[in-house]
Design an enzyme around this catalytic site. Structure first.
Site, PDB file in Angstrom:
ATOM      1  CE  LYS A   1      -3.398   5.433  -1.403  1.00 20.11           C
ATOM      2  NZ  LYS A   1      -4.412   6.183  -2.180  1.00 20.11           N
TER       3      LYS A   1
ATOM      4  CE1 TYR B   1      -3.878   2.263   0.562  1.00 26.01           C
ATOM      5  CE2 TYR B   1      -2.535   3.249   2.290  1.00 26.01           C
ATOM      6  CZ  TYR B   1      -3.648   3.287   1.472  1.00 26.01           C
ATOM      7  OH  TYR B   1      -4.520   4.351   1.559  1.00 26.01           O
TER       8      TYR B   1
END
Length: 229
Positions: free
Chosen positions: A148, A144
């Site tokens: 990002k 994740y």
């Protein structure tokens, strides 16, 4: 009346943004993964229009958009949708990496590319709802956080490339927010979920609107917002 394209309007921060923008009379184009979801969004936000395409398959977005009629001018493209699957690097499979990067990074890049002509025509605004994980990575968050961090790089490069066209680019980095995604994160962490501990989706929406409403000639590039206390 401004025209906004929003991904992730089905829940959480995206839904709060759609509601706030609709309340002030702006035109909404809500991105949906399939026709069923589009019908649901149209029912929740009367007057809104929908565009359909699965962000999990960014390589098909050009084909999907080519069979639809997006607006001629777009004042803002709001990237809010995202996925999260936690796990230590020793446990993460290529399938998880690829799915996370596809939805959280490649799809926003491709959707931005496809809609840049309309954004340039309006001297519009591209806003990425990133995450605190886009600034720092913690154990268990590798996939994740990588997606990002990549999203921040996308925004920074886009800002430089499109400045001459009058397109503004902002990254917003929310801390933990009381949303269905946060509830899922707590389940993955094996922690009890208490929505009252975290920011509301509406508070993040206010942060986004602050960036959108800044007078022309100025630009918020990066904006972090955290739960108080």
């Amino acid at each position: 009346m401004a025209t906004h394209v929003i991904t992730g309007a089905g829940s959480g921060i995206g839904a709060a943004l759609a509601r706030r923008l609709a309340e002030r009379g702006d035109a909404l184009w809500l991105w949906a993964r399939d026709a069923g979801r589009a019908k649901e969004l149209a029912g929740r936000f009367p007057g809104a229009r929908t565009l359909v395409g699965d962000l999990a398959e960014p390589e098909r977005l050009s084909w999907a958009l080519g069979h639809q009629s997006p607006p001629d001018r777009i004042d803002s493209l709001l990237h809010v949708a995202g996925v999260v699957d936690l796990g230590e690097i020793g446990e993460l499979t290529p399938k998880i990496w690829q799915a996370t990067l596809a939805a959280n990074l490649v799809a926003p890049a491709e959707l931005t590319r496809l809609l840049l002509p309309q954004l340039r025509a309006a001297r519009g605004h591209v806003l990425f709802v990133n995450s605190g994980a886009g600034l720092r990575a913690h154990p268990g968050w590798a996939a994740y956080a990588a997606s990002k961090h990549g999203l921040k790089a996308l925004a920074d490069a886009l800002r430089g490339e499109e400045a001459a066209n009058g397109v503004r680019v902002t990254s917003v980095y929310p801390g933990r927010t009381a949303t269905p995604m946060q509830e899922k994160v707590h389940r993955q962490e094996g922690a009890e979920y208490d929505a009252d501990r975290w920011m509301t989706a509406d508070s993040v929406a206010t942060t986004v609107l602050t960036a959108l409403d800044l007078p022309r000639g100025s630009e918020i590039t990066d904006l972090s917002v955290r739960p108080a206390g």
